[in-house]
Scaffold this active site. Structure first.
Site, mmCIF file in Angstrom:
data_model
loop_
_atom_site.group_PDB
_atom_site.id
_atom_site.type_symbol
_atom_site.label_atom_id
_atom_site.label_comp_id
_atom_site.label_asym_id
_atom_site.label_seq_id
_atom_site.Cartn_x
_atom_site.Cartn_y
_atom_site.Cartn_z
ATOM 1 N N ASP A 197 0.797 -1.228 0.000
ATOM 2 C CA ASP A 197 0.000 0.000 0.000
ATOM 3 C C ASP A 197 0.830 1.278 0.000
ATOM 4 O OD1 ASP A 197 0.801 -0.612 2.583
ATOM 5 O OD2 ASP A 197 -0.992 0.181 3.529
ATOM 6 N N GLU A 219 9.560 -10.572 -1.803
ATOM 7 C CA GLU A 219 10.616 -9.563 -1.925
ATOM 8 C C GLU A 219 12.018 -10.158 -1.957
ATOM 9 O OE1 GLU A 219 7.003 -7.582 -0.149
ATOM 10 O OE2 GLU A 219 8.148 -9.415 0.298
ATOM 11 N N HIS A 233 0.522 0.806 10.467
ATOM 12 C CA HIS A 233 0.903 -0.588 10.240
ATOM 13 C C HIS A 233 2.270 -0.635 9.552
ATOM 14 C CE1 HIS A 233 -1.034 0.811 6.554
ATOM 15 N NE2 HIS A 233 -0.415 -0.158 5.893
ATOM 16 N N HIS A 234 2.920 -1.751 9.667
ATOM 17 C CA HIS A 234 4.271 -1.998 9.144
ATOM 18 C C HIS A 234 5.351 -1.232 9.914
ATOM 19 C CE1 HIS A 234 2.181 -4.098 6.102
ATOM 20 N NE2 HIS A 234 2.283 -3.249 5.098
ATOM 21 N N GLY A 247 26.734 -16.702 -1.073
ATOM 22 C CA GLY A 247 26.346 -18.107 -0.953
ATOM 23 C C GLY A 247 25.000 -18.358 -0.304
ATOM 24 N N ASP A 278 18.059 -29.964 -5.360
ATOM 25 C CA ASP A 278 16.675 -30.117 -4.907
ATOM 26 C C ASP A 278 16.432 -29.409 -3.587
ATOM 27 O OD1 ASP A 278 18.432 -31.990 -3.748
ATOM 28 O OD2 ASP A 278 16.838 -33.418 -3.337
ATOM 29 N N ASN A 329 19.641 -34.914 -5.389
ATOM 30 C CA ASN A 329 20.527 -35.780 -4.598
ATOM 31 C C ASN A 329 20.033 -35.903 -3.161
ATOM 32 O OD1 ASN A 329 21.167 -33.179 -3.862
ATOM 33 N ND2 ASN A 329 23.238 -33.226 -4.685
ATOM 34 N N GLY A 338 18.515 -33.919 -0.736
ATOM 35 C CA GLY A 338 18.816 -33.066 0.413
ATOM 36 C C GLY A 338 20.007 -32.157 0.208
ATOM 37 N N GLU A 344 26.054 -29.495 2.692
ATOM 38 C CA GLU A 344 26.067 -29.462 4.152
ATOM 39 C C GLU A 344 26.438 -30.829 4.723
ATOM 40 O OE1 GLU A 344 25.846 -26.591 5.029
ATOM 41 O OE2 GLU A 344 24.326 -25.460 3.958
#
Length: 578
Positions: A33, A56, A126-127, A429, A460, A487, A489, A493
């Site tokens: 708005d 965003e 608001h916001h 990254g 994925d 693969n 997951g 990591e």
């Protein structure tokens, strides 16, 4: 004297006319708005289109990808623009903005904010945080932008808009512009648009620049085995044209870093190209050629861990010249405010350089081997085999976007054809970046050359963070190739820590139904599991045409990874434990 209506223009339109003058044709963001009346002004500008995003964060990723592609449209820097709303909208974009700041990507973040009267009265709108502070979010952005500004009145508004755009453009970093709702329709002289924004880079101090040139040419004259190392900031600040001229003039060997792979004008089929240098993670021949050189001309270095093999550069010489976007370093001496593009232009004009180049006897270049793994046709696809095979399928002018993880490491062993643009967020990254960036890159490609292919490789796990932006790609009729590396997951990591930990697992998706779910008009969804299936796909002439949006799911073993990522993960795990 009152000006006639045809002699004035609204401040809102003034903003977007200025943006259009920088060859921007797409505006990204999400309506709210506090920015709705501002968004109305986009339609008043010829050849400027609103490209709404799913959220965003994705919009920030999209404008980043758009800006990077736009830099290939001319010798100018890249630039883009996104518009969000006050508070909730702008904060959602900040992760993406921070990534653009870290990786030197020029863009303008416009935020529609409450009217100045509401701010002065400290209304509980608001916001807000409910404390009457309407500047808090702008202050948050100040640490990850080149500059911040606000349109405060009609008298100073055009000047402020021009200043904020200029700072973002010449420094190739995001800038922030707050635009109050009551400022949008204020009239300003249209004549102001006839004077272009001064986008010239500040001139180097002549005396300091002269000393830099003298020292550099002296080092070049005394060198027998020099090498040019092209890095990311050389591309971001529009200096790869000068870098290419330097390579062609001197015949020196050159290498690139992962962040500069696919930089404009820096072609991998060039006779003097040695390969991709990643410190200890480089192929042995590349490592030897870079580290045994007696002079290293480093252009636009960004010495991050993943860009350097965890800081494992091992130069055997102290003769290192680092030419950065806003300073130069020669051995241990720093020269502030000696900017890269200008000093390279002066170097190319130097008679001493031409004399040294004429005496230089080119050292033989040992080409990057791009090793290929031999596989039976019925075998499962592996990362080592995949990235070598991608080389043969790519063609000139492709835009290749790789996600943080196996893709950004694997693409290093893919040989790019001429004029291929590589996009990967190696320093910041942020997983999921590549999907939003593909949205922006595809729209920029539409504007430059509709036949230019945009190709995404994403895992994925990363896809699940920003998959909504495929909907925006479908809405805007873009036609990227979306290769999903399934693969099971977060493999990168798992390699670092927690191979079997639940936090590294994800809920499996049916990737072949994504385009159907987002109601793409013309699409193709393909699952590939074996070597033969992928070879058949890569040899299919119909598949080679970017005439529809495609999702191609590549089935891979969970822990199968490029060798350089396996080595990097070991180093990262060790670093994290110290």
């Amino acid at each position: 004297m009152l000006q006639k209506k045809e002699e004035t223009i609204s401040l809102g339109r003034y903003l977007f006319e200025r943006i259009r003058q920088l060859k921007v044709q797409s505006i990204f963001g999400v309506p709210g708005d506090f920015n709705l009346t501002l968004l109305d002004k986009i339609e008043e500008v010829n050849d400027l289109t609103w490209r709404g995003n799913a959220n965003e964060l994705n919009a920030a990723y999209a404008v980043d990808g758009y800006s990077r592609v736009k830099s290939t449209d001319s010798s100018a820097n890249g630039f883009g623009c996104l518009v969000t709303t006050f508070g909730v909208g702008e904060l959602s974009a900040l992760n993406g903005i921070a990534g653009s700041y870290a990786e030197h990507v020029g863009l303008l973040h416009v935020v529609g904010i409450p009217a100045t009267s509401a701010q002065q009265k400290q209304l509980l709108l608001h916001h807000t945080l409910g404390n009457g502070d309407f500047t808090v979010f702008r202050r948050m952005s100040s640490a990850i932008t080149q500059t911040t500004g606000m349109v405060a009145d009609a008298a100073t508004g055009p000047e402020e808009i021009d200043r904020v755009i200029r700072e973002a453009y010449i420094n190739q970093r995001p800038s922030y512009l707050a635009f109050p709702t009551n400022m949008v329709d204020l009239e300003v002289p249209k004549l102001s648009l006839d004077t272009p924004i001064d986008l010239s880079i500040p001139e180097n101090d002549p005396e300091t620049e002269s000393e830099v040139l003298e020292r550099v040419t002296e080092l070049i004259s005394n060198s027998k085995n020099p090498i040019i190392l092209v890095d990311a900031c050389c591309a971001r600040h529009g200096a790869t044209g000068e870098a290419r001229k330097l390579i062609d003039l001197t015949k020196f060997k050159f290498a690139v870093t992962p962040m500069a792979k696919g930089a404009k004008y820096i072609d991998e089929d060039h006779e003097r190209f040695a390969g991709v240098y990643v410190g200890t993670l480089s192929y042995p021949s590349v490592k030897e050629q870079v580290e045994s050189s007696d002079l290293i001309l480093s252009l636009g270095a960004m010495l991050s861990d993943f860009n350097t093999g965890s800081f494992s550069y091992s130069y055997q010489t102290k003769n290192v010249v680092e030419i950065h976007s806003d300073y130069t370093k020669i051995r241990s001496a720093n020269y502030p405010n000696v900017r890269m593009k200008a000093v390279l232009q002066k170097l190319l004009e130097s008679d001493k350089l031409k004399e040294a180049a004429s005496k230089y006897k080119p050292v033989e270049v040992e080409k990057d081997p791009f090793p290929e793994e031999k596989k039976d046709e019925l075998s499962k696809i592996t990362q080592q085999w995949l990235w070598s095979k991608v080389s043969g399928w790519l063609k000139e002018n492709d835009i290749v976007i790789t996600e943080t993880g196996t893709s950004s490491f694997g693409i290093i062993q893919t040989q790019f054809p001429k004029n291929t643009l590589g996009i990967s967020q190696i320093l910041w990254g942020s997983i999921g970046y590549s999907v939003g960036a593909t949205c922006g890159a595809a729209m920029a490609a539409q504007e430059i050359d509709p036949n230019r292919r945009v190709i995404l490789f994403v895992g994925d796990g990363s896809l699940q963070l920003t998959v909504q932006e495929i909907s925006s790609m479908a809405k805007n009729k873009t036609k990227p190739y979306i290769f999903v590396l399934n693969n099971n997951g977060y493999t990168i990591e798992k390699l670092i820590h927690g191979e079997t930990a639940d936090y590294n697992s994800i809920q499996p998706w049916d990737h072949l139904k994504i385009l159907e779910t987002f109601k793409a008009d013309d699409y193709e969804s393909i699952r590939v599991s074996t070597v033969k299936e992928l070879l058949d796909l890569f040899s299919d002439q119909n598949f080679a045409k970017n005439d529809k949006i495609r999702v191609i799911e590549l089935m891979l073993d969970t822990m199968d990874s490029p060798q350089n990522l396996i080595e990097q993960a070991k180093i990262t795990a060790q670093t994290n434990s110290n």
